[in-house]
Design an enzyme around this catalytic site. Structure first.
Site, PDB file in Angstrom:
ATOM      1  N   LYS A  89     -23.241  22.310 -16.701  1.00 33.91           N
ATOM      2  CA  LYS A  89     -22.818  22.615 -15.672  1.00 33.91           C
ATOM      3  C   LYS A  89     -21.709  21.893 -15.189  1.00 33.91           C
ATOM      4  O   LYS A  89     -21.619  20.585 -15.270  1.00 33.91           O
ATOM      5  CB  LYS A  89     -24.075  22.051 -14.453  1.00 33.91           C
ATOM      6  N   ARG A 100     -36.166  30.595 -18.287  1.00 38.88           N
ATOM      7  CA  ARG A 100     -36.226  32.201 -18.511  1.00 38.88           C
ATOM      8  C   ARG A 100     -36.636  31.958 -20.152  1.00 38.88           C
ATOM      9  O   ARG A 100     -37.995  32.525 -20.367  1.00 38.88           O
ATOM     10  CB  ARG A 100     -35.422  33.421 -18.392  1.00 38.88           C
TER      11      ARG A 100
END
Length: 482
Positions: free
Chosen positions: A261, A336
């Site tokens: 990130k 996920r």
């Protein structure tokens, strides 16, 4: 200590009191003016005539505050207006250093939402400051609600729900240095002991034995082991024959893995990536303390996501707990992966419904901002409608996204069953479509709370930082299923 609520049938003389007045009030009822001198009554009458909605009088030995309820299009919006009035009132209470406030409701419906707004505004994260001056406890410690239309049980119920929100906020606000996956599981055990539900924590060895490929893959780059926590509240006389399962994403810190990130403006906020797990334990705590007769199970896969050592790499293929293979195209789409293992694991309980919570996608935030929660799923329309009603009642509103068959094309892989990354468009939906592949055999709803779970600027009674978003919504929905 966090603020608490209490119930009383009357309020004493010379007590700091807020009176909730019906919309359109032009003259104070005697119960709200009994100890006011004539000059003060005239002042109040002038404020009401001028249309003021919030004002007060300092009588030196005590204070009176007045909140005028605002008529809105719906009862839910009227309640929300009172929550926001509670937020505004709190600023005055803080300035006046009020330690205890009596809430005297003359509307019949206003005490609970006004108290909710005050109490949620009063929350503050204790943090880790060592300077005694900066550690000063808030003055306001107790709200005592006085209303003929209320019971002590209703007030205690709200108090327990609010403490569930406080718990969720505390967990989200804790930094990774004080809340790794093992420490998160330990907090769950402490909450279970206090509230009255069973907690079992699976360690790395048991997670490996279960072959939870998603959780293990995300954890590969971390020096800390993962955990998988099973929380079960099963009261005698539960009205549901099959349990409801709540699943929460527990990524205690997310660097993005090798798909790193950017920082600042992204990674520095990633202590909040376990907000879904905070929802689960906050709801279970409230259910257990209020003895709601529902059998509910909470599942939390937890790890941090790091780029160290043998970290998961873009292009890798992993085998999930369910047996499906996944091509990992982006290691920052890790939530996920761990949720998918928990959703597949949930099938063993033969649940009547599964709800999952996750700070899953920036796409959800870009679509609807921080004002609501994105949801989607396979549950019947009756369930989705009930969830939306609960969302309006608590003002934690839901926006349902579609899960059309065509979205399955977004997560196709040339070398595995599915990919963990969709197209640039409809990112929240492709993430939901990915999760759907692991929910066979039961109705399911997914909540993407990435927008409201953690706020970078104060917003009324939601405050700044962790908000506990979806705790009140879920409790309201579950309570109404009894």
């Amino acid at each position: 200590m966090p603020l608490s609520l209490a119930y009383a049938t009357d309020f004493p003389s010379f007590a700091d009191t807020v009176f909730i007045l019906p919309a359109g009030t032009t003259e104070l009822p005697i119960s709200a003016a009994a100890d006011l001198p004539e000059a003060a009554r005239q002042y109040v009458a002038a404020q009401l005539a001028a249309g003021e909605k919030l004002f007060g009088i300092n009588q030196y030995s005590h204070r009176h505050y007045y909140v005028v309820a605002e008529p809105k299009k719906t009862a839910d919006l009227s309640a929300e207006a009172l929550r926001k009035a509670g937020h505004q009132l709190h600023a005055r209470l803080k300035s006046d250093k009020v330690p205890e406030l009596f809430v005297h409701d003359l509307t019949g419906t206003g005490a609970l939402p006004l108290a909710e707004g005050i109490a949620l505004t009063a929350y503050q994260f204790e943090g880790y400051k060592t300077d005694e001056k900066s550690k000063k406890a808030p003055d306001l410690q107790l709200l005592t609600l006085v209303s003929a239309e209320l019971t002590a049980e209703q007030v205690q119920e709200l108090d327990n729900v609010l403490h569930g929100v406080y718990l969720a906020r505390d967990l989200v606000n804790m930094p990774y240095s004080h809340l790794n996956a093992t420490q998160l599981a330990q907090r769950f055990e402490e909450v279970g002991d206090a509230a009255g539900f069973h907690v079992e924590v699976l360690d790395l060895v048991r997670i490996e034995a279960l072959r939870m490929g998603g959780l293990l893959a995300v954890n590969q780059g971390s020096p800390e082991p993962p955990t998988f926590t099973i929380m079960e509240y099963k009261p005698e006389g539960a009205t549901n024959a099959r349990p409801i399962v709540l699943v929460g994403k527990g990524v205690v810190f997310d660097t993005g893995g090798l798909s790193l990130k950017p920082t600042p403006n992204s990674m520095d906020l990633m202590k909040c990536d376990m907000a879904g797990s905070a929802v689960v334990v906050g709801v279970l705590s409230a259910l257990a303390k209020n003895r709601v007769p529902l059998h509910v199970i909470g599942l939390v896969p937890a790890t941090d996501n790091r780029p160290g050592g043998p970290a998961l790499a873009p292009g890798d293929v992993i085998t999930m707990y369910s047996g499906l293979t996944v091509e990992v195209m982006n290691t920052d789409a890790e939530g996920r992966l761990i949720l998918a293992d928990a959703l597949a694991f949930a099938k063993k309980y033969d649940p009547e419904l599964v709800l999952d919570y996750a700070t899953l996608t920036g796409s959800a935030v870009r679509a609807i901002g921080v004002e609501g929660i994105v949801c989607m799923g396979t549950a019947e329309e009756e369930t989705l409608s009930a969830l939306k009603r609960a969302g309006h009642a608590t003002h934690e509103r839901l926006v349902e996204f579609p899960l059309w068959d065509e979205y399955a094309d977004h997560i196709k892989s040339a070398i595995a069953d599915i990919s963990n990354l969709g197209k640039a468009e409809a990112g929240a939906i492709s993430a939901g479509k990915f999760l759907e592949r692991f929910t066979e055999g039961y109705p399911w709803v997914h909540f993407d709370i990435a927008g409201p779970a953690f706020l970078t600027a104060p917003d009324s009674y939601r405050g700044k930082g962790g908000t506990g978003a979806a705790v009140r919504l879920t409790y309201e929905f579950l309570k109404n299923r009894v």
